[in-house]
Design a protein around this motif. Structure first.
Motif, PDB file in Angstrom:
ATOM      1  N   GLN A 175     -38.888  37.988 -40.765  1.00  0.00           N
ATOM      2  CA  GLN A 175     -38.374  39.302 -40.758  1.00  0.00           C
ATOM      3  C   GLN A 175     -37.958  39.799 -41.810  1.00  0.00           C
ATOM      4  O   GLN A 175     -38.086  41.004 -42.194  1.00  0.00           O
ATOM      5  CB  GLN A 175     -37.638  39.329 -39.286  1.00  0.00           C
ATOM      6  CG  GLN A 175     -37.478  40.636 -38.831  1.00  0.00           C
ATOM      7  CD  GLN A 175     -38.583  41.502 -38.294  1.00  0.00           C
ATOM      8  OE1 GLN A 175     -39.176  41.033 -37.239  1.00  0.00           O
ATOM      9  NE2 GLN A 175     -38.803  42.565 -39.193  1.00  0.00           N
ATOM     10  N   ALA A 176     -37.031  38.936 -42.663  1.00  0.00           N
ATOM     11  CA  ALA A 176     -36.576  39.630 -43.847  1.00  0.00           C
ATOM     12  C   ALA A 176     -37.348  39.814 -44.794  1.00  0.00           C
ATOM     13  O   ALA A 176     -37.045  40.818 -45.414  1.00  0.00           O
ATOM     14  CB  ALA A 176     -35.506  38.281 -44.363  1.00  0.00           C
ATOM     15  N   THR A 194     -44.469  48.098 -32.850  1.00  0.00           N
ATOM     16  CA  THR A 194     -43.915  47.332 -31.531  1.00  0.00           C
ATOM     17  C   THR A 194     -44.443  45.894 -31.696  1.00  0.00           C
ATOM     18  O   THR A 194     -44.157  45.130 -30.755  1.00  0.00           O
ATOM     19  CB  THR A 194     -44.858  47.811 -30.474  1.00  0.00           C
ATOM     20  OG1 THR A 194     -46.229  47.941 -30.800  1.00  0.00           O
ATOM     21  CG2 THR A 194     -44.475  49.424 -29.861  1.00  0.00           C
ATOM     22  N   THR A 195     -44.562  45.496 -32.867  1.00  0.00           N
ATOM     23  CA  THR A 195     -44.936  44.031 -33.305  1.00  0.00           C
ATOM     24  C   THR A 195     -43.802  43.071 -32.873  1.00  0.00           C
ATOM     25  O   THR A 195     -42.859  43.468 -33.647  1.00  0.00           O
ATOM     26  CB  THR A 195     -45.616  43.736 -34.534  1.00  0.00           C
ATOM     27  OG1 THR A 195     -46.893  44.603 -34.856  1.00  0.00           O
ATOM     28  CG2 THR A 195     -45.824  42.433 -34.948  1.00  0.00           C
ATOM     29  N   GLY A 196     -43.868  42.032 -32.260  1.00  0.00           N
ATOM     30  CA  GLY A 196     -42.671  41.083 -31.998  1.00  0.00           C
ATOM     31  C   GLY A 196     -42.993  39.833 -32.923  1.00  0.00           C
ATOM     32  O   GLY A 196     -44.133  39.306 -32.603  1.00  0.00           O
ATOM     33  N   ILE A 197     -42.010  39.422 -33.491  1.00  0.00           N
ATOM     34  CA  ILE A 197     -42.211  38.084 -34.225  1.00  0.00           C
ATOM     35  C   ILE A 197     -41.282  37.269 -33.591  1.00  0.00           C
ATOM     36  O   ILE A 197     -40.003  37.473 -33.715  1.00  0.00           O
ATOM     37  CB  ILE A 197     -41.995  38.235 -35.924  1.00  0.00           C
ATOM     38  CG1 ILE A 197     -43.001  39.420 -36.241  1.00  0.00           C
ATOM     39  CG2 ILE A 197     -42.087  36.920 -36.453  1.00  0.00           C
ATOM     40  CD1 ILE A 197     -42.366  39.715 -37.968  1.00  0.00           C
ATOM     41  N   LYS A 198     -41.509  36.045 -33.053  1.00  0.00           N
ATOM     42  CA  LYS A 198     -40.810  35.476 -32.208  1.00  0.00           C
ATOM     43  C   LYS A 198     -41.072  33.938 -32.530  1.00  0.00           C
ATOM     44  O   LYS A 198     -42.164  33.326 -32.888  1.00  0.00           O
ATOM     45  CB  LYS A 198     -40.816  35.501 -30.847  1.00  0.00           C
ATOM     46  CG  LYS A 198     -40.894  37.043 -30.240  1.00  0.00           C
ATOM     47  CD  LYS A 198     -41.094  36.979 -28.842  1.00  0.00           C
ATOM     48  CE  LYS A 198     -42.323  36.598 -28.335  1.00  0.00           C
ATOM     49  NZ  LYS A 198     -42.274  36.822 -26.722  1.00  0.00           N
ATOM     50  N   CYS A 199     -39.965  32.887 -32.509  1.00  0.00           N
ATOM     51  CA  CYS A 199     -40.109  31.426 -32.455  1.00  0.00           C
ATOM     52  C   CYS A 199     -40.573  31.041 -31.433  1.00  0.00           C
ATOM     53  O   CYS A 199     -40.053  31.494 -30.240  1.00  0.00           O
ATOM     54  CB  CYS A 199     -38.696  30.857 -32.944  1.00  0.00           C
ATOM     55  SG  CYS A 199     -38.352  30.894 -34.633  1.00  0.00           S
TER      56      CYS A 199
END
Length: 262
Positions: free
Chosen positions: A152-153, A176-181
């Motif tokens: 994300q950074a 609306t894109t989600g970046i998740k572990c």
């Protein structure tokens, strides 16, 4: 005095009766077992959708991820085909209100990330540490594994530099894109991906490189990269030309609504 033969119970008739019952059980039980086996096979086929239910098909988690990604790609392609058909049918209606809505869609498609973008770019590659470093239990996981906030950074630094489009693993990012572990992986649009993670920003390379170099969070990340014991990796390079495809996922939004007054 009765003889020994007279004192023994007569077992001949009882044994014959038992043998008849056993034979009858086999004649009835065998077809029943065959029928039950057929039912179980049918249920297994239905739940597997024609695929193999045995654990050996998925020898590791990477195989599961690969299958899920392929299924997602197939469904995404189907959505794109159906959307194209809807647009063609709508254009053929000749209705003024429909035509006006179509023009609005065309106007908003590009800023929404639904159309491809191409041009010079910067590609940043983030990767986990080597296997022997990952196996070292004395190391801090934050220093040896790429996390969601690291990706994300990089994305945020590119946006701040005026990037026209950004992709992760070739997937276009939108608002609306989600970046998740997702365990030891990173999930994008609900699909898990393995490292190395490639983030590509379309825009002015000089501005994006400056933004990346001056990012305070990425400075901490790069300190872990420079650890002489080994750690995560970071690489940035300029691409003379790159293409960011249009976003092809679902656009429906789910949100909370207040309950009606009682």
């Amino acid at each position: 005095m009765p003889s020994d033969s007279d004192s023994r119970p007569a077992t001949g008739g009882h044994g014959a009766h038992e043998r008849k019952r056993s034979a009858l059980a086999w004649r009835i039980g065998t077809p029943v077992m065959v029928l039950l086996s057929g039912v179980l096979f049918a249920i297994s086929y239905h739940h597997s959708d024609g695929t193999d239910l045995r654990g050996g098909r998925y020898t590791d988690f990477a195989s599961v991820v690969k299958v899920q990604r392929e299924d997602t790609n197939e469904l995404t392609a189907e959505v794109a085909t159906l959307s194209s058909e809807i647009e063609q049918l709508s254009a053929g209606l000749g209705d003024r209100s429909v035509n006006r809505a179509q023009r609005d869609v065309e106007t908003l498609s590009d800023p929404a990330g639904l159309t491809p973008r191409a041009g010079p770019a910067v590609k940043v590659t983030l990767d986990d540490a080597a296997d022997d470093v990952l196996a070292d239990e004395t190391r801090d996981p934050l220093d040896v594994v790429v996390h969601q906030q690291d990706i994300q950074a990089v994305v945020n630094a590119m946006w701040r530099a005026g990037a026209q489009a950004v992709t992760i693993q070739g997937q276009r990012l939108i608002t609306t894109t989600g970046i998740k572990c997702d365990g030891n992986l990173v999930s994008l649009q609900g699909v898990p991906y393995y490292p190395p993670y490639e983030i590509v920003g379309i825009g002015l390379p000089a501005l994006m490189l400056d933004s990346l170099d001056s990012d305070a969070y990425l400075d901490i990340y790069r300190e872990a990269v420079a650890d002489p014991r080994g750690g995560v990796t970071y690489a940035a390079e300029v691409l003379p030309h790159a293409v960011a495809p249009g976003y092809q996922g679902l656009l429906d939004l789910t949100y909370a609504t207040p309950m009606p007054d009682a």
